[in-house]
Design an enzyme around this catalytic site. Structure first.
Site, PDB file in Angstrom:
ATOM      1  NE  ARG A 199      -3.789  -2.108   2.402  1.00 49.53           N
ATOM      2  CZ  ARG A 199      -4.876  -2.327   1.654  1.00 49.53           C
ATOM      3  NH1 ARG A 199      -5.277  -1.410   0.791  1.00 49.53           N
ATOM      4  NH2 ARG A 199      -5.560  -3.448   1.770  1.00 49.53           N
ATOM      5  CG  ASP A 200       1.550   5.577  -2.237  1.00 41.54           C
ATOM      6  OD1 ASP A 200       2.116   5.599  -3.343  1.00 41.54           O
ATOM      7  OD2 ASP A 200       1.721   6.455  -1.362  1.00 41.54           O
ATOM      8  CB  ILE A 201       3.418   5.708   2.892  1.00 41.10           C
ATOM      9  CG1 ILE A 201       3.481   5.791   4.399  1.00 41.10           C
ATOM     10  CG2 ILE A 201       3.972   6.965   2.240  1.00 41.10           C
ATOM     11  CD1 ILE A 201       4.897   5.796   4.951  1.00 41.10           C
TER      12      ILE A 201
ATOM     13  CG  ASN B 188       3.894   9.560 -11.440  1.00 40.55           C
ATOM     14  OD1 ASN B 188       3.007   9.874 -12.232  1.00 40.55           O
ATOM     15  ND2 ASN B 188       3.687   9.509 -10.135  1.00 40.55           N
TER      16      ASN B 188
ATOM     17  CB  VAL C  18      10.601   6.117  -5.603  1.00 42.00           C
ATOM     18  CG1 VAL C  18      11.465   4.890  -5.322  1.00 42.00           C
ATOM     19  CG2 VAL C  18      10.094   6.734  -4.292  1.00 42.00           C
TER      20      VAL C  18
ATOM     21  CG  HIS D 131       6.985   3.081  -8.394  1.00 43.84           C
ATOM     22  ND1 HIS D 131       8.193   3.729  -8.544  1.00 43.84           N
ATOM     23  CD2 HIS D 131       6.058   4.047  -8.168  1.00 43.84           C
ATOM     24  CE1 HIS D 131       8.004   5.029  -8.413  1.00 43.84           C
ATOM     25  NE2 HIS D 131       6.712   5.258  -8.190  1.00 43.84           N
TER      26      HIS D 131
ATOM     27  CG  HIS E  83       1.495   5.260  -8.547  1.00 45.23           C
ATOM     28  ND1 HIS E  83       1.529   5.815  -7.279  1.00 45.23           N
ATOM     29  CD2 HIS E  83       2.651   5.635  -9.147  1.00 45.23           C
ATOM     30  CE1 HIS E  83       2.643   6.504  -7.130  1.00 45.23           C
ATOM     31  NE2 HIS E  83       3.345   6.415  -8.251  1.00 45.23           N
TER      32      HIS E  83
HETATM   33  P1  5GP Z   1       6.363   8.341  -7.480  1.00 45.33           P
HETATM   34  O1  5GP Z   1       6.125   9.735  -6.945  1.00 45.33           O
HETATM   35  O2  5GP Z   1       7.844   8.054  -7.599  1.00 45.33           O
HETATM   36  O3  5GP Z   1       5.605   8.002  -8.719  1.00 45.33           O
HETATM   37  O4  5GP Z   1       5.765   7.364  -6.383  1.00 45.33           O
HETATM   38  C1  5GP Z   1       6.396   7.103  -5.174  1.00 45.33           C
HETATM   39  C2  5GP Z   1       5.317   6.709  -4.213  1.00 45.33           C
HETATM   40  O5  5GP Z   1       5.921   6.078  -3.111  1.00 45.33           O
HETATM   41  C3  5GP Z   1       4.525   7.901  -3.655  1.00 45.33           C
HETATM   42  O6  5GP Z   1       3.147   7.776  -3.998  1.00 45.33           O
HETATM   43  C4  5GP Z   1       4.760   7.819  -2.146  1.00 45.33           C
HETATM   44  O7  5GP Z   1       3.599   8.131  -1.391  1.00 45.33           O
HETATM   45  C5  5GP Z   1       5.208   6.383  -1.952  1.00 45.33           C
HETATM   46  N1  5GP Z   1       6.109   6.201  -0.827  1.00 45.33           N
HETATM   47  C6  5GP Z   1       7.194   6.965  -0.521  1.00 45.33           C
HETATM   48  N2  5GP Z   1       7.808   6.488   0.573  1.00 45.33           N
HETATM   49  C7  5GP Z   1       7.091   5.391   0.954  1.00 45.33           C
HETATM   50  C8  5GP Z   1       7.245   4.465   2.034  1.00 45.33           C
HETATM   51  O8  5GP Z   1       8.153   4.532   2.850  1.00 45.33           O
HETATM   52  N3  5GP Z   1       6.329   3.469   2.120  1.00 45.33           N
HETATM   53  C9  5GP Z   1       5.299   3.340   1.213  1.00 45.33           C
HETATM   54  N4  5GP Z   1       4.461   2.323   1.416  1.00 45.33           N
HETATM   55  N5  5GP Z   1       5.137   4.195   0.192  1.00 45.33           N
HETATM   56  C10 5GP Z   1       6.018   5.220   0.062  1.00 45.33           C
END
Ligand code: 5GP
Length: 114
Positions: free
Chosen positions: A29-31, A86, A95, A99, A101
């Site tokens: 799950r996304d945090i 993204n 990140v 990945h 979403h």
């Molecule tokens: P991006 O912005 O790179 O597309 O997505 C990175 C996602 O990772 C974000 O939606 C963010 O909320 C999630 N995220 C960042 N740190 C953590 C974490 O420590 N644990 C979890 N479960 N999600 C995280």
């Protein structure tokens, strides 16, 4: 290079709510959820920064991510979902370990971006 946050989750160095794991893929799950169901589907390898690199080098692994997304959307929502990769900081990527979403569960008229 320091490990990404996802590599540390895969290694169980930091906790996450893991909903799926196989030899090559993990999902949790996304945090900071942006939908009623917001899961991240992540290859265990950290070698691909984004979906373009992944598609070029290992399309089979990309297909696995899509299959896992479909399975999880059926398990945790009604089977319908939005799949977002993204790609690049200007597009919101934070990140750089590829990945997907998976956004699901009553998205209704939620727009693509706020
Ligand atoms: P991006 O912005 O790179 O597309 O997505 C990175 C996602 O990772 C974000 O939606 C963010 O909320 C999630 N995220 C960042 N740190 C953590 C974490 O420590 N644990 C979890 N479960 N999600 C995280």
């Amino acid at each position: 290079m320091t490990d990404s946050i996802f590599t540390r989750i895969i290694a169980r160095e930091i906790p996450a709510d893991i909903v799926f794991e196989s030899d090559r893929v993990i999902a949790f799950r996304d945090i900071s959820p942006k939908a009623p169901v917001h899961l991240l589907v992540v290859p265990k390898t950290a070698e691909f920064r984004n979906v373009v690199d992944l598609a070029a080098a290992d399309p089979g692994l990309l297909a696995e991510l899509v299959q896992v997304a479909d399975q999880l959307a059926a398990q945790y929502a009604d089977g319908e979902f939005r799949l977002v990769f993204n790609t690049g900081a200007a597009a919101g990527q934070t990140v750089f370990h590829v990945h997907a979403h998976v956004l699901a569960g009553g998205l209704g008229g939620v727009p693509l971006a706020e």
